[in-house]
Design a protein around this motif. Structure first.
Motif, PDB file in Angstrom:
ATOM      1  N   LEU A  38      -7.180 -16.474  84.093  1.00 41.54           N
ATOM      2  CA  LEU A  38      -6.012 -16.145  82.982  1.00 41.54           C
ATOM      3  C   LEU A  38      -4.974 -16.092  84.236  1.00 41.54           C
ATOM      4  O   LEU A  38      -3.972 -16.030  83.803  1.00 41.54           O
ATOM      5  N   ARG A  39      -5.406 -14.828  85.141  1.00 41.10           N
ATOM      6  CA  ARG A  39      -4.778 -14.342  85.892  1.00 41.10           C
ATOM      7  C   ARG A  39      -3.457 -15.727  86.585  1.00 41.10           C
ATOM      8  O   ARG A  39      -2.061 -15.877  86.227  1.00 41.10           O
ATOM      9  N   GLY A 142     -11.208 -28.670  74.609  1.00 48.78           N
ATOM     10  CA  GLY A 142     -12.027 -27.590  75.347  1.00 48.78           C
ATOM     11  C   GLY A 142     -13.586 -28.339  75.231  1.00 48.78           C
ATOM     12  O   GLY A 142     -15.095 -27.501  75.265  1.00 48.78           O
ATOM     13  N   LYS A 143     -14.054 -29.655  74.726  1.00 45.98           N
ATOM     14  CA  LYS A 143     -15.329 -30.027  75.507  1.00 45.98           C
ATOM     15  C   LYS A 143     -15.667 -30.676  76.866  1.00 45.98           C
ATOM     16  O   LYS A 143     -16.531 -31.605  76.536  1.00 45.98           O
ATOM     17  N   GLU A 144     -15.087 -30.486  77.726  1.00 45.78           N
ATOM     18  CA  GLU A 144     -14.747 -30.700  79.066  1.00 45.78           C
ATOM     19  C   GLU A 144     -16.393 -30.340  79.800  1.00 45.78           C
ATOM     20  O   GLU A 144     -16.298 -29.347  79.038  1.00 45.78           O
ATOM     21  N   THR A 145     -17.370 -30.929  80.511  1.00 47.69           N
ATOM     22  CA  THR A 145     -18.641 -30.283  81.097  1.00 47.69           C
ATOM     23  C   THR A 145     -17.923 -30.054  81.864  1.00 47.69           C
ATOM     24  O   THR A 145     -17.374 -31.117  83.007  1.00 47.69           O
ATOM     25  N   TYR A 273      -7.704 -27.830  90.223  1.00 43.06           N
ATOM     26  CA  TYR A 273      -8.803 -28.599  89.169  1.00 43.06           C
ATOM     27  C   TYR A 273      -7.206 -28.146  87.716  1.00 43.06           C
ATOM     28  O   TYR A 273      -5.653 -27.286  87.969  1.00 43.06           O
ATOM     29  N   PRO A 274      -6.743 -29.131  86.902  1.00 42.91           N
ATOM     30  CA  PRO A 274      -5.645 -29.162  85.433  1.00 42.91           C
ATOM     31  C   PRO A 274      -6.229 -27.934  85.353  1.00 42.91           C
ATOM     32  O   PRO A 274      -7.450 -27.729  84.842  1.00 42.91           O
ATOM     33  N   ASN A 279     -11.163 -23.861  84.482  1.00 44.54           N
ATOM     34  CA  ASN A 279     -12.064 -22.582  84.145  1.00 44.54           C
ATOM     35  C   ASN A 279     -13.686 -23.292  83.848  1.00 44.54           C
ATOM     36  O   ASN A 279     -14.581 -22.290  85.399  1.00 44.54           O
ATOM     37  N   ILE A 280     -13.989 -24.377  84.069  1.00 44.81           N
ATOM     38  CA  ILE A 280     -14.896 -24.953  84.487  1.00 44.81           C
ATOM     39  C   ILE A 280     -15.599 -25.507  86.112  1.00 44.81           C
ATOM     40  O   ILE A 280     -16.223 -25.018  86.478  1.00 44.81           O
TER      41      ILE A 280
END
Length: 344
Positions: A38-39, A142-145, A273-274, A279-280
């Protein structure tokens, strides 16, 4: 996180204690990684090093504060209960944080993103330009794993290299942080100094990460750290030097170097990372780094077969991580990618 911490402190049964500790571990990882991502997404590129320095410095200040708490309050349950109260206060403060406009765009929530950007502009005493926000066409909402981190050749190579770098960094970090008490100090002083030495390292990252770049900074200090660990291991052969002033100074310098590489690696990973998988990606690398924390005690047991052997293994890992990091692309002054398709 705070509830789990309090449950650990109050657990009357071993099974409940274990379950609470496991829950606390998951919660800490989630909070730490999410807050860092987030930062990164809220702060523009010129100010990211400053934001990184501030957050890392507060983390470093936690070392002497925790050491002071442990010295004053000798029962671990009371210590953990006090830390839990601090966690409850922090959880209330997080409600003041805004959502990431980049994440909102990836989720296809353009109206909310625009409203938030207008609010930012108003608070900064300016106006948002009347331009169209680019919504990623391939947003998967948000369906990335974790599997997506290994699908394309580019993202797969980045993930594999970063996995090893995070693993090695954690082994080095624990070796130099937890090993301070074995160099002649009491555990409270050694633990406090292991944290305070991170303050100048954070300042160094702030001053030079935009001049040298993420890649050069990580490579140089990881390689230097490996050499310092090798020197410490060599000096441990002799009883005369194993607890002397020189080996202590080398260990502190090594702790400073590993703090520089960790601060750089957090920012470097987030920029590699994009937004769609940031986050993942950071979370997965952070999880892999915990494996280093598990294996670290086993590496230290090698001292039974030779005092300098643990540092020799750790030094080899450091040189390998420095070499592999040279294959990562530089992200200095480059815009953050939005989707995995852009990375491919």
């Amino acid at each position: 996180m705070s509830c789990s911490s309090l449950a650990v402190a109050l657990s009357p049964y071993f099974v409940l204690y274990v379950l609470s500790v496991v829950t606390l571990g998951f919660a800490c990882a989630g909070v730490f990684v999410t807050l860092f991502v987030l930062r990164t997404e809220l702060v523009s590129a010129p100010y990211r090093p400053a934001a990184s320095m501030l957050t890392s410095s507060f983390f470093a200040l936690g070392y002497p504060l925790l050491s002071l708490l442990a010295y004053t309050v000798r029962t671990w349950r009371t210590q953990l209960a006090i830390c839990s109260v601090c966690g409850f206060v922090v959880s209330l403060l997080t409600r003041l944080l805004p959502e990431s406009p980049r994440w909102l765009l990836v989720q296809g929530r353009e109206t909310e993103a625009r409203r938030l950007l207008c609010k930012f502009a108003e608070e900064n005493g300016t106006q948002m330009l009347d331009c169209e926000l680019r919504v990623p066409a391939s947003s998967s909402k948000g369906k990335e794993t974790v599997i997506d981190l290994f699908k394309g050749q580019r993202v797969r190579s980045r993930t594999l290299i970063l996995m090893f770098c995070w693993f090695t960094n954690t082994v080095l970090y624990f070796a130099l942080s937890l090993g301070m008490a074995d160099l002649g100090w009491d555990r409270f002083t050694g633990f406090a100094l292991a944290g305070l030495v991170e303050l100048p390292s954070n300042l160094f990252v702030f001053l030079f990460i935009d001049r040298l770049g993420r890649k050069k900074l990580y490579f140089g200090f990881m390689f230097l750290n490996a050499l310092l660990c090798l020197c410490v291991g060599a000096m441990q052969i002799s009883e005369e030097f194993s607890r002397g002033t020189l080996v202590v100074l080398l260990a502190l310098l090594g702790k400073l170097c590993v703090s520089v590489t960790f601060s750089t690696l957090y920012l470097f990973t987030a920029e590699l990372y994009p937004t769609q998988a940031r986050n993942i990606g950071v979370g997965f690398c952070y999880s892999v780094s915990r494996v280093g924390g598990v294996i670290f005690p086993l590496i230290m047991l090698l001292s039974q077969y030779g005092t300098p052997l643990p540092m020799l293994v750790i030094s080899t890992l450091g040189v390998s991580a420095a070499f592999l990091s040279s294959f990562l692309p530089e992200t200095l002054n480059l815009p953050l990618l939005q989707t995995l398709e852009e990375l491919s």
